[in-house]
Write an enzyme that holds these catalytic residues in place. Structure first.
Site, mmCIF file in Angstrom:
data_model
loop_
_atom_site.group_PDB
_atom_site.id
_atom_site.type_symbol
_atom_site.label_atom_id
_atom_site.label_comp_id
_atom_site.label_asym_id
_atom_site.label_seq_id
_atom_site.Cartn_x
_atom_site.Cartn_y
_atom_site.Cartn_z
ATOM 1 C CG ASP A 188 -27.053 -7.805 17.175
ATOM 2 O OD1 ASP A 188 -27.036 -7.110 18.205
ATOM 3 O OD2 ASP A 188 -26.627 -7.401 16.079
ATOM 4 N N GLY A 245 -18.293 -15.988 28.366
ATOM 5 C CA GLY A 245 -19.677 -16.301 28.717
ATOM 6 C C GLY A 245 -20.459 -15.048 29.041
ATOM 7 N N GLY A 277 -21.514 -14.582 8.719
ATOM 8 C CA GLY A 277 -22.644 -13.688 8.580
ATOM 9 C C GLY A 277 -23.377 -13.474 9.879
ATOM 10 C CG LEU A 319 -18.434 -10.838 30.639
ATOM 11 C CD1 LEU A 319 -18.442 -11.564 31.975
ATOM 12 C CD2 LEU A 319 -17.649 -9.539 30.728
ATOM 13 C CG ASP A 349 -18.436 -13.343 10.828
ATOM 14 O OD1 ASP A 349 -18.176 -12.417 11.618
ATOM 15 O OD2 ASP A 349 -19.031 -13.171 9.750
ATOM 16 C CG ASN A 393 -27.908 -0.752 9.516
ATOM 17 O OD1 ASN A 393 -28.580 0.254 9.277
ATOM 18 N ND2 ASN A 393 -27.173 -0.865 10.615
ATOM 19 C CG ASN A 406 -19.814 -4.820 25.149
ATOM 20 O OD1 ASN A 406 -19.679 -3.813 25.838
ATOM 21 N ND2 ASN A 406 -19.605 -4.817 23.841
ATOM 22 C CB SER A 452 -24.432 -17.205 11.881
ATOM 23 O OG SER A 452 -24.746 -16.129 12.756
#
Length: 317
Positions: A258, A231, A293, A227, A252, A14, A187, A297
């Site tokens: 990812d 962690g 970003g 989490l 951010d 994307n 998650n 980052s």
């Protein structure tokens, strides 16, 4: 296996349009942002970049539109050093986009429009079986069509290649797809959607470690649960582990998960054990939230390894 092990990512690609605000607007409210940026995004491309930065030789199988947004995405990948030979352009659909709002707290909201990502069909996977067979690890995410995810898992299993599934967002994949995931990366909300920790509201890091261990061999071959600021935990037939995240100031959080997943995949592909790859990935995620970003980052391999060694238990590169 040394660094630069081959990782094949089937993933969404994307372009993110991100507005930075003091706080999120209420329904019907118009507010002003104090910053705006357009950047590469999508869970697939984010994870591919993270794995590349971590030292893996990455091939990204993806689809973009024949539009200016697609031009921007491909140019960004080339700038970052990723090969784009497995990315095709779709004439009749737009490149996928994400509209993101980031509050000063570091939290975010995201709306994704799939666009050309939906053209990544099971037929594409079938055409890429040789690429899959030559990989050390195949990685995908929940942003692709369910039938495509299932075909990727089956193709990796048939080729005897390690398959990693980041089931984000949650998708109704087939039980055999979960069963061959090694690991399944989720998650806590995605874990519950996959049947792990369904009654685990407020569970501690150590409690999640036990929940992950209980799902090994029944839900997936191995499990990783992220989490956030607490962690992450992991479990396999070799054991179960928890790694507390270092205390940092989040600027951010977009794309940090990812960054974690791509880093985890890269180090698993080069032969690191799950507990060591987990510790390195937690360090990568903590570094990512300290910059704005997504792909920009992600810290370099050396910086991530130094941070992980400082926390203990990680061998040199």
């Amino acid at each position: 296996m040394a660094a630069s092990a081959r990782v094949v990512v089937f993933g969404s690609l994307n372009v993110d349009s991100t507005s930075y605000v003091e706080s999120f607007p209420r329904p019907g409210e118009t507010i002003r942002s104090h910053g705006f940026r357009v950047a590469l995004g999508g869970k697939g491309s984010n994870q591919a970049v993270a794995a590349h930065v971590a030292g893996a030789a990455v091939e990204l199988v993806a689809r973009v539109g024949a539009d200016a947004t697609g031009d921007f995405a491909l140019a960004t990948l080339e700038r970052l050093g990723l090969p784009i030979g497995a990315i095709a352009r779709e004439v009749d659909v737009p490149t996928g986009v994400a509209q993101i709002t980031v509050a000063d707290s570091g939290e975010n909201t995201i709306i994704v429009t799939g666009g050309s990502n939906l053209a990544l069909t099971p037929a594409v996977v079938d055409a890429e079986r040789d690429r899959i067979a030559a990989a050390a690890l195949v990685l995908t995410q929940g942003e692709l069509p369910v039938a495509t995810i299932d075909r990727i898992a089956a193709a990796a299993a048939e080729a005897g290649v390690r398959f990693v599934l980041n089931l984000a967002p949650p998708a109704a994949v087939a039980a055999p797809t979960l069963a061959v995931s090694d690991p399944l990366v989720v998650n806590e909300h995605e874990a519950r959607a996959a049947g792990i920790g369904t009654d685990a509201a407020g569970a501690t890091l150590d409690e999640w470690r036990e929940l992950a261990a209980s799902a090994v061999g029944t839900v997936a071959r191995s499990i990783v649960v992220t989490l956030g600021a607490a962690g992450a935990v992991a479990a396999s037939t070799d054991g179960a582990w928890s790694v507390a995240a270092p205390h940092v100031t989040a600027v951010d959080t977009t794309g940090a998960g990812d960054g974690f997943t791509g880093t985890l995949a890269a180090f698993l592909a080069e032969g690191r054990p799950l507990d060591e790859a987990l510790r390195i990935a937690v360090a990568a995620g903590a570094l990512a939230v300290q910059g704005r970003g997504t792909v920009d980052s992600y810290a370099s391999r050396d910086v991530v390894l130094d941070a992980a060694r400082a926390d203990g238990g990680v061998s040199p590169a």
